[in-house]
Design a protein around this motif. Sequence first.
Motif, PDB file in Angstrom:
ATOM      1  N   THR A  27       0.848  -1.189   0.000  1.00 32.64           N
ATOM      2  CA  THR A  27       0.000   0.000   0.000  1.00 32.64           C
ATOM      3  C   THR A  27       0.887   1.244   0.000  1.00 32.64           C
ATOM      4  O   THR A  27       2.062   1.179   0.366  1.00 32.64           O
ATOM      5  N   LEU A  28       0.291   2.361  -0.384  1.00 25.36           N
ATOM      6  CA  LEU A  28       1.032   3.618  -0.353  1.00 25.36           C
ATOM      7  C   LEU A  28       1.478   3.941   1.071  1.00 25.36           C
ATOM      8  O   LEU A  28       2.568   4.453   1.289  1.00 25.36           O
ATOM      9  N   GLY A  29       0.634   3.626   2.038  1.00 23.15           N
ATOM     10  CA  GLY A  29       0.976   3.880   3.434  1.00 23.15           C
ATOM     11  C   GLY A  29       2.200   3.100   3.878  1.00 23.15           C
ATOM     12  O   GLY A  29       3.089   3.645   4.554  1.00 23.15           O
ATOM     13  N   GLU A  30       2.269   1.836   3.494  1.00 19.56           N
ATOM     14  CA  GLU A  30       3.432   1.004   3.851  1.00 19.56           C
ATOM     15  C   GLU A  30       4.705   1.533   3.180  1.00 19.56           C
ATOM     16  O   GLU A  30       5.758   1.594   3.811  1.00 19.56           O
ATOM     17  N   ALA A  32       5.256   4.617   2.069  1.00 20.98           N
ATOM     18  CA  ALA A  32       5.592   5.919   2.650  1.00 20.98           C
ATOM     19  C   ALA A  32       6.277   5.748   3.999  1.00 20.98           C
ATOM     20  O   ALA A  32       7.241   6.450   4.310  1.00 20.98           O
ATOM     21  N   TRP A  41       1.329   8.801   2.956  1.00 18.72           N
ATOM     22  CA  TRP A  41       0.826   8.252   1.702  1.00 18.72           C
ATOM     23  C   TRP A  41       0.252   9.329   0.794  1.00 18.72           C
ATOM     24  O   TRP A  41       0.323   9.216  -0.421  1.00 18.72           O
ATOM     25  N   ARG A  42      -0.300  10.387   1.378  1.00 22.60           N
ATOM     26  CA  ARG A  42      -0.881  11.447   0.547  1.00 22.60           C
ATOM     27  C   ARG A  42       0.197  12.151  -0.287  1.00 22.60           C
ATOM     28  O   ARG A  42      -0.015  12.451  -1.461  1.00 22.60           O
ATOM     29  N   TYR A  45       1.251   9.735  -2.995  1.00 22.28           N
ATOM     30  CA  TYR A  45       0.234   9.701  -4.040  1.00 22.28           C
ATOM     31  C   TYR A  45       0.295  10.959  -4.904  1.00 22.28           C
ATOM     32  O   TYR A  45       0.254  10.888  -6.130  1.00 22.28           O
TER      33      TYR A  45
END
Length: 81
Positions: A27-30, A32, A41-42, A45
């Motif tokens: 995921t983007l969170g992971e 980041a 993550w923002r 993205y």
Amino acid sequence: MGRLAGVRPALRAASPARTHVVRSGETLGEIAEKYQVKGGWRALYSANRSTIGPDPGKLMAGTKLRLPESPKKHSRPADDD
């Protein structure tokens, strides 16, 4: 012409592009968090919206993401004069 040739490698070395190739299930969170991306993550993205598309939750394995620059820690030595 000789002067520019000496400058170009220095510019390249000063700001290398950091990238990450998405693996299945990431995921983007992971990503980041792994690279300590300021803004999470923002920010990741935002830097890759044109590559990812309209849904940040739908990352495709194999996608090459550009990682925003992270804050540099101790970028220069302290002056102890």
